[in-house]
Design a protein around this motif. Structure first.
Motif, PDB file in Angstrom:
ATOM      1  N   GLU A   1       0.835  -1.205   0.000  1.00  0.00           N
ATOM      2  CA  GLU A   1       0.000   0.000   0.000  1.00  0.00           C
ATOM      3  C   GLU A   1       0.877   1.266   0.000  1.00  0.00           C
ATOM      4  N   LYS A   2       1.917   1.262   0.816  1.00  0.00           N
ATOM      5  CA  LYS A   2       2.820   2.416   0.902  1.00  0.00           C
ATOM      6  C   LYS A   2       3.523   2.661  -0.438  1.00  0.00           C
ATOM      7  N   ASP A   3       3.978   1.560  -1.071  1.00  0.00           N
ATOM      8  CA  ASP A   3       4.653   1.684  -2.362  1.00  0.00           C
ATOM      9  C   ASP A   3       3.707   2.224  -3.432  1.00  0.00           C
ATOM     10  N   GLU A   4       2.439   1.775  -3.389  1.00  0.00           N
ATOM     11  CA  GLU A   4       1.475   2.241  -4.391  1.00  0.00           C
ATOM     12  C   GLU A   4       1.165   3.722  -4.213  1.00  0.00           C
ATOM     13  N   LEU A   5       1.074   4.175  -2.972  1.00  0.00           N
ATOM     14  CA  LEU A   5       0.831   5.598  -2.721  1.00  0.00           C
ATOM     15  C   LEU A   5       2.000   6.438  -3.227  1.00  0.00           C
ATOM     16  N   SER A   6       3.235   5.956  -3.016  1.00  0.00           N
ATOM     17  CA  SER A   6       4.425   6.677  -3.497  1.00  0.00           C
ATOM     18  C   SER A   6       4.428   6.745  -5.017  1.00  0.00           C
ATOM     19  N   TRP A   7       4.037   5.602  -5.644  1.00  0.00           N
ATOM     20  CA  TRP A   7       4.015   5.563  -7.106  1.00  0.00           C
ATOM     21  C   TRP A   7       2.980   6.537  -7.670  1.00  0.00           C
ATOM     22  N   LYS A   8       1.827   6.653  -7.021  1.00  0.00           N
ATOM     23  CA  LYS A   8       0.774   7.565  -7.503  1.00  0.00           C
ATOM     24  C   LYS A   8       1.271   9.018  -7.519  1.00  0.00           C
ATOM     25  N   LYS A   9       2.067   9.363  -6.505  1.00  0.00           N
ATOM     26  CA  LYS A   9       2.645  10.715  -6.461  1.00  0.00           C
ATOM     27  C   LYS A   9       3.639  10.910  -7.604  1.00  0.00           C
ATOM     28  N   LEU A  10       4.463   9.875  -7.849  1.00  0.00           N
ATOM     29  CA  LEU A  10       5.436   9.945  -8.942  1.00  0.00           C
ATOM     30  C   LEU A  10       4.734  10.067 -10.291  1.00  0.00           C
TER      31      LEU A  10
END
Length: 275
Positions: free
Chosen positions: A3-12
């Motif tokens: 979940e944390k990785d997906e949130l970071s990716w959405k920002k990128l």
């Protein structure tokens, strides 16, 4: 972590920093690994139909978690458990594995719902309702994660020290509820009342287990009689099997409903703590 990785990716992605889609592809691969590991990839998993009990001293399936496998291996070779206690401990490990599976399914559901919700252009009353649903789901995720952490600590302690002879409860679901209740914002009187209700709940679960075993025995007997050609005997046993099946389903529903009610009360107490 996913979940944390997906949130970071959405920002990128929003900043245009994943033009080739490489990071997104990696996230999807990681998610597929998780879903496969916990039986959520739509493929039939043969061991899921097996029993929770130990057969001939060996486990009927794997725990799919290195930490759990290590604890279970330590417990089996420690010499601190009788066969009956090992059987009981195995059911606790399997229950913990199921909690992790449920958490990951809920996590995936929430993630998908958030993606859909964020793509809605025009806010509406319906979307405000969905936001409230999402908020409740995040709270449920938090409760489940807390339960998983507490459950692992209990398994770690029991695996190293053995069972406490003074332990109040034996059923894994009841032990979970009791551990969480002690962390909630209950008065002494409320906690004592909850303890008594958990005793009744455990008795209800034991009754359900009893009927499940009787249903299994009846099913085996029915299969045997079908080969004899005795129609009268067969009809009587079919009636008995149908009665046991109906009773088992009824008790299963009551156990599920009672569990939901108890979990909801604890969740409210834990939320009050956070406030």
């Amino acid at each position: 972590i996913q979940e944390k990785d997906e949130l970071s990716w959405k920002k990128l992605k929003a900043e245009g920093l994943d033009e080739d889609g490489e990071k997104e592809a990696k996230l999807r691969r990681n998610l597929n690994v998780i879903m496969t590991k916990y039986g959520m990839n739509g493929k039939k998993d043969s061991h899921l139909t097996d029993t929770n009990y130990i057969k001939d001293g060996t486990e009927s399936d794997t725990l799919n978690d290195p930490r759990l496998e290590k604890l279970w291996s330590k417990a089996k070779t420690s010499g601190k458990f009788s066969d009956e206690e090992l059987d009981k401990l195995w059911r606790e490990f399997k229950h913990h594995k199921e909690k992790i599976r449920e958490y990951n399914i809920l996590l995936e559901t929430v993630s998908r719902t958030e993606d859909i919700h964020k793509n809605v252009i025009n806010p509406s009353e319906e979307n405000l309702v969905k936001e409230e649903v999402l908020h409740n789901k995040h709270r449920e995720l938090k409760d489940k994660l807390r339960s998983i952490n507490q459950g692992f600590e209990r398994l770690r302690k029991v695996s190293h020290q053995g069972y406490d002879a003074t332990s109040e409860f034996e059923e894994p679901r009841v032990i979970d509820l009791w551990d969480m209740a002690k962390s909630a914002n209950f008065t002494e009187k409320e906690l004592e009342s909850f303890r008594e209700e958990l005793k009744h709940f455990e008795a209800k679960i034991e009754k359900h287990h009893h009927y499940q075993k009787q249903l299994e025995i009846s099913h085996e007997k029915l299969k045997h009689i079908e080969g004899t050609g005795d129609k009268e005997h067969l009809n009587r046993n079919r009636e008995k099997y149908a009665m046991l099946e109906e009773k088992t389903k009824e008790l299963g529903y009551k156990v599920k409903k009672h569990l939901q009610d108890l979990s909801s009360r604890i969740s409210q107490g834990l939320q009050h703590n956070e406030l």
